[in-house]
Design a protein around this motif. Structure first.
Motif, PDB file in Angstrom:
ATOM      1  N   GLU A  40       0.859  -1.192   0.000  1.00 40.09           N
ATOM      2  CA  GLU A  40       0.000   0.000   0.000  1.00 40.09           C
ATOM      3  C   GLU A  40       0.891   1.237   0.000  1.00 40.09           C
ATOM      4  N   PRO A  41       0.332   2.369  -0.379  1.00 40.26           N
ATOM      5  CA  PRO A  41       1.157   3.590  -0.369  1.00 40.26           C
ATOM      6  C   PRO A  41       1.877   3.739   0.958  1.00 40.26           C
ATOM      7  N   LEU A  42       3.167   3.977   0.855  1.00 39.36           N
ATOM      8  CA  LEU A  42       3.996   4.071   2.051  1.00 39.36           C
ATOM      9  C   LEU A  42       4.088   5.525   2.503  1.00 39.36           C
ATOM     10  N   HIS A  43       4.228   5.701   3.790  1.00 41.30           N
ATOM     11  CA  HIS A  43       4.320   7.038   4.360  1.00 41.30           C
ATOM     12  C   HIS A  43       5.750   7.291   4.797  1.00 41.30           C
ATOM     13  N   SER A  44       6.189   8.499   4.612  1.00 40.93           N
ATOM     14  CA  SER A  44       7.543   8.835   5.041  1.00 40.93           C
ATOM     15  C   SER A  44       7.464   9.572   6.373  1.00 40.93           C
TER      16      SER A  44
END
Length: 154
Positions: free
Chosen positions: A34-38
């Motif tokens: 899934e879209p990864l968060h920084s």
């Protein structure tokens, strides 16, 4: 029916076999997260999980690009083979004429309607996308944007 009449069907069957036997299993084997968060993570485990996800997503993205380049390169080669079999006139440097122009000539000689279901637009879009993957930002992106502005969402 002449042998060159059968070439598009043979090429289509070969492309389908390549796609079904190699590309689909290869794409299915790629891990996509899934879209990864920084930003900061709460723990080293969370950080390592995030890094693994980033590497997996990057690998999947590069794999998909590689498969697109394989298909585009194979398609271009097959069109050029078909064109030679149809005796499509070549430019001043045979084999190095602009592919988009040559594809249109081949379609005309082979009685392929590139307007039907926007086939010509789709094939040129494939070629332009492959050029973006090959060359990156610059003239390739400008050519794709000019040909397919619907791909850009502002």
């Amino acid at each position: 029916m002449t042998p060159q009449d059968n070439l598009p069907r043979i090429f289509q069957a070969n492309l389908d076999r390549l796609f079904q036997r190699m590309i689909v299993p290869g794409l299915e084997a790629l891990l996509i997260h899934e879209p990864l968060h920084s930003g900061e993570t709460a723990s080293m485990d969370e950080f390592q999980t995030s890094v693994i996800g980033q590497v997996d997503n990057y690998t999947a993205n590069e794999g998909a690009k590689a498969y697109a380049l394989v298909l585009a390169g194979l398609f271009e080669r097959q069109v050029r083979i078909w064109g030679r079999s149809l005796r499509v006139p070549l430019g001043k440097r045979p084999g190095q004429e602009p592919f988009k122009d040559y594809m249109v000539l081949c379609a005309q000689h082979g009685d392929v309607d590139l307007e039907d279901q926007a086939l010509g637009k789709t094939l040129i879009q494939l070629f332009e996308v492959a050029n973006v993957f090959r060359h990156g930002d610059g003239p390739s992106v400008a050519a794709l944007r000019a040909h397919s502005p619907e791909l850009w969402d502002y």
